[in-house]
Design a protein around this motif. Structure first.
Motif, PDB file in Angstrom:
ATOM      1  N   LYS A  18       0.664  -1.400   0.079  1.00  0.00           N
ATOM      2  CA  LYS A  18      -0.027   0.112  -0.003  1.00  0.00           C
ATOM      3  C   LYS A  18       0.976   1.308   0.085  1.00  0.00           C
ATOM      4  CE  LYS A  18      -4.005  -1.994   2.384  1.00  0.00           C
ATOM      5  NZ  LYS A  18      -5.021  -1.580   1.502  1.00  0.00           N
ATOM      6  N   SER A  58      -4.801   2.266  -3.227  1.00  0.00           N
ATOM      7  CA  SER A  58      -3.371   1.508  -3.221  1.00  0.00           C
ATOM      8  C   SER A  58      -3.750  -0.009  -3.702  1.00  0.00           C
ATOM      9  CB  SER A  58      -2.611   1.530  -1.888  1.00  0.00           C
ATOM     10  OG  SER A  58      -2.106   2.503  -1.784  1.00  0.00           O
ATOM     11  N   ASN A  76      -0.945  -7.913  -1.323  1.00  0.00           N
ATOM     12  CA  ASN A  76      -1.761  -6.979  -1.947  1.00  0.00           C
ATOM     13  C   ASN A  76      -1.307  -6.585  -3.524  1.00  0.00           C
ATOM     14  OD1 ASN A  76      -3.515  -6.161   0.244  1.00  0.00           O
ATOM     15  ND2 ASN A  76      -1.668  -4.834   1.189  1.00  0.00           N
TER      16      ASN A  76
END
Length: 218
Positions: free
Chosen positions: A46, A142, A171
């Motif tokens: 992020k 993000s 992520n």
């Protein structure tokens, strides 16, 4: 055939994660907030802006997000400049040079700020190999939001089916797959808490990849 490789930076090209960890936890101590290692693991991939937007809301922090980001960057920059041991990850320069020599386009798509990307690229002379540098600070959301990778594919003028992403965070892998891009997960020893199970291929070392192998992935 793969024409473009989109690299994440932190934890993929260079292991700045310990420097980020030091900067964040130094600042958490200054702010008096009890961020656990498990919570911190969810931040990997992020942008700093999104991290502090979350922390400001969760811990009711008084400073604005810009002030929080500025302080974190100050701590990071000092640590980065003072750490003479920082280097590119093992064999990643060999892979970058091999891809470049074989006409594969290289694009960086990192959640890091433009200033941090420039710091890394200037220190290690990486700019000649990459056609575009994309920073997460230019995006509202993000990773795992796919916008950064869709933008990287667009600026490279390469269909997503002819790109691959190299990532080390859960992520980041999720963002690549949401963008419809083949993803190589790098199982970094410094991101052991990251779940890379969504990746199409997981490697332990960059010697496992070459331009010849990458061109036929996907």
């Amino acid at each position: 055939m793969i024409r473009t490789v989109i690299f994440d930076m932190d934890g993929v090209i260079i292991d700045t994660e310990p420097v980020h960890h030091h900067a964040f936890f130094t600042q958490f101590a200054e702010l008096g907030i009890p961020v656990s290692d498990a919570e911190y693991a969810t931040f990997l991939g992020k942008s700093t802006r999104n991290v502090f937007q979350h922390l400001k809301q969760e811990y009711h922090l008084a400073p604005d997000v810009e002030t929080l980001m500025k302080r974190k960057r100050e701590i990071f920059n000092q640590s980065f400049d003072e750490d003479a041991s920082l280097d590119l990850l093992d064999n990643v320069r060999v892979l970058i040079e091999d891809l470049h020599e074989h006409g594969v386009q290289l694009v960086l798509a990192s959640s890091a700020s433009k200033a941090t990307i420039k710091r890394v690229f200037d220190r290690f002379g990486l700019a000649p190999y990459f056609t575009h540098l994309v920073s997460g600070e230019d995006f509202e959301q993000s990773k795992p939001d796919p916008a950064i990778f869709l933008h990287a594919a667009a600026v490279s003028q390469t269909p997503v089916g002819e790109c691959i992403v190299v990532e080390d965070s859960a992520n980041g892998v999720a963002a690549a797959k949401a963008a419809g891009i083949y993803c190589v997960g790098y199982a970094s020893p410094h991101s052991a808490l990251q779940n890379l199970s969504q990746a199409d291929l997981v490697i332990q070392h960059f010697s496992e990849l070459s331009a010849e192998k990458i061109k036929v992935l996907g």
